[in-house]
Design a protein around this motif. Structure first.
Motif, short mmCIF file in Angstrom:
data_model
loop_
_atom_site.label_atom_id
_atom_site.label_comp_id
_atom_site.label_asym_id
_atom_site.label_seq_id
_atom_site.Cartn_x
_atom_site.Cartn_y
_atom_site.Cartn_z
N LEU A 190 0.76 -1.34 -0.23
CA LEU A 190 0.07 0.05 0.02
C LEU A 190 0.80 1.44 0.07
O LEU A 190 0.59 2.17 -0.77
CB LEU A 190 -0.93 0.08 1.15
N THR A 212 2.31 2.25 -3.45
CA THR A 212 1.57 2.47 -4.45
C THR A 212 0.51 3.78 -4.26
O THR A 212 -0.56 3.91 -4.79
CB THR A 212 0.63 1.30 -4.96
N ALA A 234 -3.74 4.17 -4.57
CA ALA A 234 -4.10 2.85 -3.70
C ALA A 234 -4.56 3.38 -2.43
O ALA A 234 -4.13 4.20 -1.71
CB ALA A 234 -2.83 1.99 -3.60
N ALA A 269 -4.63 -2.58 0.08
CA ALA A 269 -3.84 -3.81 -0.48
C ALA A 269 -4.26 -5.04 -0.04
O ALA A 269 -4.42 -5.30 1.23
CB ALA A 269 -2.16 -3.37 -0.15
N THR A 278 -2.03 -1.67 -9.30
CA THR A 278 -3.09 -0.98 -8.67
C THR A 278 -4.25 -0.89 -9.71
O THR A 278 -4.06 -0.46 -10.80
CB THR A 278 -2.83 0.36 -8.06
N ARG A 281 -9.50 2.11 -4.99
CA ARG A 281 -8.37 1.68 -5.58
C ARG A 281 -7.48 0.67 -4.69
O ARG A 281 -7.11 0.66 -3.77
CB ARG A 281 -7.33 2.84 -5.72
N THR A 295 -4.46 -2.36 -4.59
CA THR A 295 -3.15 -2.89 -4.81
C THR A 295 -2.98 -4.47 -4.63
O THR A 295 -3.25 -4.87 -3.53
CB THR A 295 -2.01 -2.34 -4.33
#
Length: 598
Positions: A433, A436, A441, A444, A480, A542, A544
């Motif tokens: 996380l 990205t 992001a 994650a 992502t 979003r 990842t």
């Protein structure tokens, strides 16, 4: 151990024998005496024994992997036995082969990839070199054999220094290729031919002692869900049982007296581990066995990283069908004996035992794992040890480099019902996380099956590049992409369906959910929140993941084909940067994914 599949013959008591003799004499009273010669007993068949040393899922573990074989202890629990390492495996294989004048050495796939740094940095050339020195005869292709693509896999067989990957081949020596034969009966190219030969034959003895063993090698048909699609373009992976059934009569016609299947597919036991047991077996291999035609004598399996010895009824055979697996990482080798009648061209008995490759003690995340006196301790074979050391020394410039400090061990989560990422999964998800955020992001996810081992720092907390490489050796990149809340929940549910072993995806620190396996498939994720708020089905997030998951790997198909996906750094770089960002990185201890108890 499984119970005998066949009842014992009825016993004739001495009293019954005397009574039978008395009645026979009475019936003959008054009759002329005749001398009746008893028919000669049929001579016992002359049997030829072929020994097999078998293993699977070596995964380039050149050095002892600092893991244990779990065995029953004397108190109804389990004990740990330190095991593995290429030079120790070589000695164990030798010990098995030394018992049999006639012998084969077989591997059931995943010999390479997901490897230790000393093998992976050199494209697993040293792992093939080890197996050449051990003297493997046949290896079935596994799904991980395709991790670097078909062309690189063909180079593993044929040798040479043509570059097909980001890493340069032949860095320490010219690569000769495998002296053993890869088998791939179910992997078919678009021209209709198998990528490697489907079968192999090996003959022992001569004259009345001549016997021939036929070997069929193949991988799981789920391989396309487990590797990068670009690496297997044009290949199809056909049904395992149908493939085996088609090859058995061909091998028989070629003179095979015994049929051995090497298959990169398997199962698992229930309850406490027993390398010699077959307790409550489950897994895809059972469906394959149910659909086999008569003729197979032995199945050497893999893929699930579990150890077992199982017997199944075999119609028309003189013995049960035997199924074996030797766990993973060269921690065990299966000692198998086939007794073959060369006159009838049939296998009369099959026996197997998993030999633990007990090597050096090691420090685990919680304690020192020492030798177990119930099992032999193998010495490393000098030639293999020297060969491995050359690559280990060459890799030290990378492996020994400190990357930071941890507050303590980070462990990969294990559970009997579902695998979770544990504290290490939390750590990895947090690192991804952080790496990205620039791609937008918000959370994650990390697949626990992509975490190869626990991360144990040195006594002062130091973590080296070699340490983190052992955790994530695949070289995956981070992706992502945007998911709706409904899609996010569906992704988490896919890890808990009935399509394979269950894994609860590890999550970054801002995500929580619970798993209730008593609920129906598709409704097992409960209480899903992001940043403390319930996930709304129509909201967008979003997310990842690594590129393996983003391609639908591990059956997480709901992550595939997202049009707005952004590719970032490698997972290894992300973890390294996260650990190095502070003087001492604290290992997350909170339970982000919980299991509902019933």
């Amino acid at each position: 151990m499984t119970k005998p599949l066949f009842p014992l013959f009825p016993r004739i008591t001495l009293r019954g024998a005397i009574l039978s003799s008395f009645l026979a004499l009475a019936a003959c009273a008054g009759q002329p005496t005749r001398v009746v010669q008893a028919p000669a007993a049929a001579p016992a068949p002359h049997l030829v024994t072929v020994g097999i040393a078998a293993f699977n899922d070596f995964h380039g573990q050149l050095e002892p992997p600092h893991q244990s074989v779990l065995v029953p202890d004397d108190h109804g629990g389990t004990a740990q036995v330190p095991a593995g390492g290429a030079a120790w495996l070589a000695s164990a294989v030798d010990s098995v082969r030394n018992r049999y004048p006639n012998h084969l050495t077989l591997s059931a796939g995943d010999m390479i990839s997901a490897s230790q740094v000393a093998s992976s940095l050199y494209l697993d050339e040293p792992s093939i070199g080890v197996m050449n020195r051990i003297g493997v005869d046949f290896n079935a292709v596994g799904n991980h054999e395709f991790d670097r693509g078909r062309d690189e896999l063909l180079r593993m067989q044929n040798g040479g220094c043509t570059q097909f990957t980001a890493h340069k081949p032949c860095q320490l020596e010219r690569f000769p290729g495998a002296s053993f034969r890869y088998l791939a009966a179910s992997t078919v190219d678009k021209d209709g031919h198998t990528l490697f030969p489907a079968t192999g034959l090996k003959t022992f003895g001569s004259g009345v002692d001549k016997v021939t063993v036929g070997v069929i090698g193949l991988t799981t048909r789920t391989t396309p869900t487990l590797v990068n699609p670009a690496g297997i373009a044009g290949l199809t992976f056909e049904d395992e049982a149908a493939t085996i059934n088609a090859q058995v009569p061909r091998l028989k016609a070629a003179g095979a007296d015994a049929i051995v299947v090497l298959i990169h597919e398997g199962g698992k036991q229930q309850g406490n581990p027993d390398p010699q047991g077959c307790n409550g077996m489950s897994g895809a291999i059972l469906d394959i066995i149910k659909r086999l035609n008569p003729g197979v004598d032995l199945i050497v399996s893999g893929h699930t990283h579990a150890a077992y010895i199982c017997q199944f009824p075999a119609a028309g055979a003189a013995h049960p069908l035997l199924l074996t697996s030797a766990g993973l990482y060269g921690e065990m080798v299966t000692d198998i004996a086939l007794q073959i009648d060369p006159a009838t061209h049939k296998v009369m008995t099959v026996q197997a035992h998993n030999v633990i490759v007990q090597s050096d003690p090691y420090q685990s995340a919680t304690r020192l794992v020492g030798h177990d006196d119930r099992f032999p301790v193998f010495a490393p074979r000098p030639d293999v040890a020297g060969y491995v050391q050359r690559y280990v020394d060459a890799a030290k410039v990378y492996a020994a480099k400190p990357v930071g400090h941890l507050s303590g061990p980070a462990q990969r989560g294990e559970n009997g019902a579902v695998t979770t990422g544990g504290t290490l999964g939390n750590l990895i998800a947090d690192s991804q996380l952080a790496a990205t955020r620039s791609a937008g992001a918000q959370l994650a996810l990390m697949n626990p099956f992509g975490i190869r081992t626990s991360l144990v720092p040195a006594a002062d907390g130091t973590v080296t590049f070699g340490d983190i490489y052992r955790v994530q050796p695949f070289g995956n990149t981070l992706v992502t992409e945007t998911l709706t809340g409904a899609q996010l929940k569906a992704v988490l549910e896919q890890g808990l369906d009935e399509q394979g072993p269950k894994q609860g995806l590890a999550v970054s620190a801002n995500v929580r959910f619970a798993i209730d396996l008593a609920r129906p498939v598709g409704a097992r994720v409960v209480g899903l929140t992001v940043n403390g708020k319930p996930v709304a089905p129509a909201a967008t997030y979003r997310v990842t993941v690594n590129n393996f998951l983003a391609l639908g790997g591990d059956t997480f198909t709901d992550l595939a084909d997202k049009p707005d996906a952004v590719t970032g750094m490698t997972d290894l770089d992300a973890l390294q940067a996260w650990i190095a960002a502070v003087p001492v990185r604290q290992v997350p201890s909170e339970d982000r994914v919980t299991l509902v108890a019933h």
